[in-house]
Design a protein around this motif. Structure first.
Motif, PDB file in Angstrom:
ATOM      1  N   SER A 166      44.581  63.811  85.395  1.00 31.60           N
ATOM      2  CA  SER A 166      45.176  62.869  86.356  1.00 31.60           C
ATOM      3  C   SER A 166      44.180  62.617  87.479  1.00 31.60           C
ATOM      4  N   THR A 167      44.396  61.512  88.170  1.00 32.76           N
ATOM      5  CA  THR A 167      43.541  61.195  89.319  1.00 32.76           C
ATOM      6  C   THR A 167      44.370  61.077  90.593  1.00 32.76           C
ATOM      7  N   ASP A 168      45.643  61.431  90.534  1.00 38.28           N
ATOM      8  CA  ASP A 168      46.498  61.265  91.712  1.00 38.28           C
ATOM      9  C   ASP A 168      46.842  62.576  92.412  1.00 38.28           C
ATOM     10  N   LYS A 169      46.324  63.696  91.946  1.00 39.20           N
ATOM     11  CA  LYS A 169      46.646  64.977  92.579  1.00 39.20           C
ATOM     12  C   LYS A 169      45.833  65.208  93.848  1.00 39.20           C
TER      13      LYS A 169
ATOM     14  N   ASP B 233      32.920  58.034  90.437  1.00 39.10           N
ATOM     15  CA  ASP B 233      32.666  56.789  91.149  1.00 39.10           C
ATOM     16  C   ASP B 233      33.355  55.671  90.377  1.00 39.10           C
ATOM     17  N   THR B 234      34.381  55.074  90.949  1.00 32.94           N
ATOM     18  CA  THR B 234      35.157  54.042  90.246  1.00 32.94           C
ATOM     19  C   THR B 234      34.371  52.758  90.056  1.00 32.94           C
ATOM     20  N   LYS B 235      33.276  52.574  90.784  1.00 37.09           N
ATOM     21  CA  LYS B 235      32.469  51.361  90.657  1.00 37.09           C
ATOM     22  C   LYS B 235      31.479  51.472  89.501  1.00 37.09           C
TER      23      LYS B 235
ATOM     24  N   TRP C 122      33.102  58.541  82.581  1.00 35.96           N
ATOM     25  CA  TRP C 122      33.078  59.360  81.374  1.00 35.96           C
ATOM     26  C   TRP C 122      32.764  60.796  81.762  1.00 35.96           C
ATOM     27  N   VAL C 123      33.612  61.706  81.380  1.00 33.11           N
ATOM     28  CA  VAL C 123      33.369  63.135  81.634  1.00 33.11           C
ATOM     29  C   VAL C 123      33.442  63.853  80.293  1.00 33.11           C
TER      30      VAL C 123
ATOM     31  N   ILE D  45      37.807  59.609  79.431  1.00 31.58           N
ATOM     32  CA  ILE D  45      37.384  58.281  79.892  1.00 31.58           C
ATOM     33  C   ILE D  45      38.389  57.841  80.945  1.00 31.58           C
ATOM     34  N   CYS D  46      37.887  57.678  82.152  1.00 31.08           N
ATOM     35  CA  CYS D  46      38.743  57.308  83.278  1.00 31.08           C
ATOM     36  C   CYS D  46      38.304  55.932  83.775  1.00 31.08           C
ATOM     37  N   ASP D  47      39.172  54.936  83.595  1.00 32.50           N
ATOM     38  CA  ASP D  47      38.849  53.587  84.055  1.00 32.50           C
ATOM     39  C   ASP D  47      40.104  52.939  84.627  1.00 32.50           C
ATOM     40  N   GLU D  48      40.033  51.620  84.851  1.00 33.61           N
ATOM     41  CA  GLU D  48      41.170  50.929  85.468  1.00 33.61           C
ATOM     42  C   GLU D  48      42.404  50.891  84.571  1.00 33.61           C
ATOM     43  N   HIS D  49      42.242  51.197  83.279  1.00 36.03           N
ATOM     44  CA  HIS D  49      43.367  51.196  82.344  1.00 36.03           C
ATOM     45  C   HIS D  49      44.082  52.543  82.287  1.00 36.03           C
ATOM     46  N   GLY D  50      43.496  53.559  82.857  1.00 35.44           N
ATOM     47  CA  GLY D  50      44.096  54.894  82.831  1.00 35.44           C
ATOM     48  C   GLY D  50      43.086  55.932  82.377  1.00 35.44           C
ATOM     49  N   ILE D  51      43.606  57.024  81.855  1.00 40.36           N
ATOM     50  CA  ILE D  51      42.751  58.129  81.404  1.00 40.36           C
ATOM     51  C   ILE D  51      42.975  58.337  79.913  1.00 40.36           C
TER      52      ILE D  51
END
Length: 196
Positions: free
Chosen positions: A77-80, A146-148, A154-155, A176-182
């Motif tokens: 997740s990216t919201d914690k 970095d979201t840009k 990619w991790v 893979i974390c992008d604007e569509h989710g994880i």
């Protein structure tokens, strides 16, 4: 009577005991031959049974290995956690064991580029654990993304662990974390054999 004597003399001459042996000698040869044939048949039968037992042993060994094999599950997740920098996210990865069997000596392998993105919260916290069982608190890993940057989303890393029998495993994971989710893509665990 003359004929009987002739047959007896002829038999004694043709089948002399000192040359041909007695009836008991021939009986011993017959018993030994039958015993040898029966032993060969028995040994062939035992060989077939041994082969089947070896096949069953392989099946049971595989069944046992699979029953004690830990199965690691990944959530992300990216919201914690929210970073202070704009345009960045913190990817939090949770690793749990979904099986009742224990995962031992758990460690994570990062590439050099991933090491620069990893952050420890709280600082100085180790990412190694002695064991992980079903119901334990998950292992947490945090990565600054970095979201840009497309590449930064990619991790990849690998988890090393072993089961209670000492079999060592390595499992790679790609996030893979992008604007569509994880998107989480774990590889199948491989058994690690050490060359000595």
């Amino acid at each position: 009577m003359g004929t009987n004597n002739t047959i007896t003399i002829l038999t004694a001459y043709l089948f002399a005991p000192d040359v041909w042996g007695t009836v008991s000698d021939w009986a011993m040869v017959a018993v030994t031959t039958v015993t040898a044939v029966l032993l060969i048949i028995t040994l062939k039968s035992q060989k077939e049974v041994q082969k089947k037992q070896n096949e069953l042993f392989k099946i049971e060994r595989l069944r046992f290995t699979e029953s004690i094999k830990p199965v690691l599950k990944y959530k992300a997740s990216t919201d914690k956690l929210i970073p202070s920098e704009k345009g960045k996210k913190i990817l939090t990865v949770e690793v749990t064991n979904e099986m009742n069997s224990m995962a031992l000596k758990i460690s994570r392998i990062l590439s050099q580029s991933e090491q620069t993105n990893q952050i420890f919260i709280p600082m100085g916290l180790s990412d190694k654990r002695d064991h992980l069982t079903k119901g334990d608190n998950p292992l947490l890993f945090h990565f600054l993304i970095d979201t840009k940057s497309f590449v930064s989303g990619w991790v990849t890393f690998a988890m090393n662990y072993q089961d209670i029998a000492g079999t060592k495993y390595k499992q790679g994971v790609i996030f893979i974390c992008d604007e569509h989710g994880i998107e989480i893509n774990p590889y199948l665990p491989e058994i690690i054999t050490e060359i000595i």
